[in-house]
Write an enzyme that holds these catalytic residues in place. Sequence first.
Site, mmCIF file in Angstrom:
data_model
loop_
_atom_site.group_PDB
_atom_site.id
_atom_site.type_symbol
_atom_site.label_atom_id
_atom_site.label_comp_id
_atom_site.label_asym_id
_atom_site.label_seq_id
_atom_site.Cartn_x
_atom_site.Cartn_y
_atom_site.Cartn_z
ATOM 1 C CG ASP A 93 39.542 -13.649 -4.993
ATOM 2 O OD1 ASP A 93 39.092 -12.555 -5.372
ATOM 3 O OD2 ASP A 93 40.086 -13.804 -3.891
ATOM 4 C CB CYS A 153 20.090 -6.075 3.561
ATOM 5 S SG CYS A 153 21.592 -6.932 3.021
ATOM 6 C CB CYS A 201 19.426 -6.121 8.937
ATOM 7 S SG CYS A 201 20.782 -6.870 9.890
ATOM 8 C CB CYS A 238 32.662 -2.382 11.047
ATOM 9 S SG CYS A 238 34.310 -2.105 10.344
ATOM 10 C CB CYS A 256 38.600 -3.288 5.748
ATOM 11 S SG CYS A 256 38.108 -5.020 5.877
ATOM 12 C CB CYS A 258 30.949 -7.272 8.505
ATOM 13 S SG CYS A 258 32.105 -7.847 7.235
ATOM 14 C CB CYS A 317 25.104 -12.021 7.988
ATOM 15 S SG CYS A 317 23.839 -12.030 6.686
#
Length: 380
Positions: A136, A190, A193, A200, A216, A246, A250
């Site tokens: 990252d 997904c 969904c 959000c 965001c 978010c 899930c």
Amino acid sequence: MKKDSVDLETRIRQSAAAIGFDAVGFTSADLPSSVRERLTHFLDLGRHGDMAWMENRANERAHPRSLWPHAKSVIMLGVNYGPDSDPMRALEHKNNGVISVYAQNRDYHDVVKKKLKRLARQIAIENDVEVKVFVDTAPVMEKPLAEQAGVGWQGKHTNLVSREFGSWLFLGAIFTTADIRSDDKETDHCGTCRNCLDICPTNAFPAPYQLDAKRCISYLTIEHAGPIPHEFRKAMGNRIYGCDDCLAVCPWNKFAETAREGAFHARNELRAPALRDLSSLDDAAFRKLFSGSPVKRTGRNRFIRNVLIAIGNSNDAGLADAAENLLDDESPLVRGAAVWALAELSPSKLKRYHAARVNIETDETVMSEWRMALKSQPSH
């Protein structure tokens, strides 16, 4: 298939599990043109905001081999950081700040990189190949590579989703000169969904699988250097570092387990810290509290800005003095947020303080906060 390639894959999987990785996948050191096109579209629309580093190194990000031309394969690895409780519950306690699950203990960069180096060193020695590790901090598109390696798929919230770990996986990559057979790409599960899109608070998803980072809360509280745009302040609630909404909704999280890695278990003092306590942090106290945490990289002033937005959203007039105490802070970023918070909690106090400060404030952004705050108050 090259000789011993299957054995190599098996050995790597076994070694990775022993070191503490929860997911392993193999892919070539290439990405399809569709990934590069999505990145270009994202950047062309300016959705990366202040994150100039994404644009500056876009070519390297889109072409893995540009980072290391000799790389043949990429080993994608994941570490589960699943929380032990529902992060959404913390949003109900307005006097406390909410720190994103991933940042409630050790900096994952340090923890995951240590594991990556250990595994990479073992692979290099045992197989006489070269390796490089990434976690990252380099221009590597970990999520598309992880999808290509079968670790998971990029969900509609653009984060990686795993059938075993839901949305709670830290990713790392080992590039190698070894020629390793690629795993099958994971498919999108997904379906219809929309939980992550609909939850959000700032409508940061222009469409499924698209993110406007400028909207965001994770970007605003961590990456954004200036004042929080007024249109997003109320929506931030008491989120003071990142946002898990978010991820937390899930449905695939039902298969996830709490992180086994102790470094990713929430520290009690960071699980739901009191906003009043956080507001009193000077730079030294901030560094001490967040030593070893990714929060430390944000810096005290940006963090206190976030705390003050949360204080303004608390609906607790008893916290007005916490905002008052920061009206004279050395940082204009903090002073401006303090003005907004005080205006939200105690307009009468705001007007009294204004008379004493109108002639001594020199920063235009803070003066703008004063003007907007006073303008928004009833005239009677």
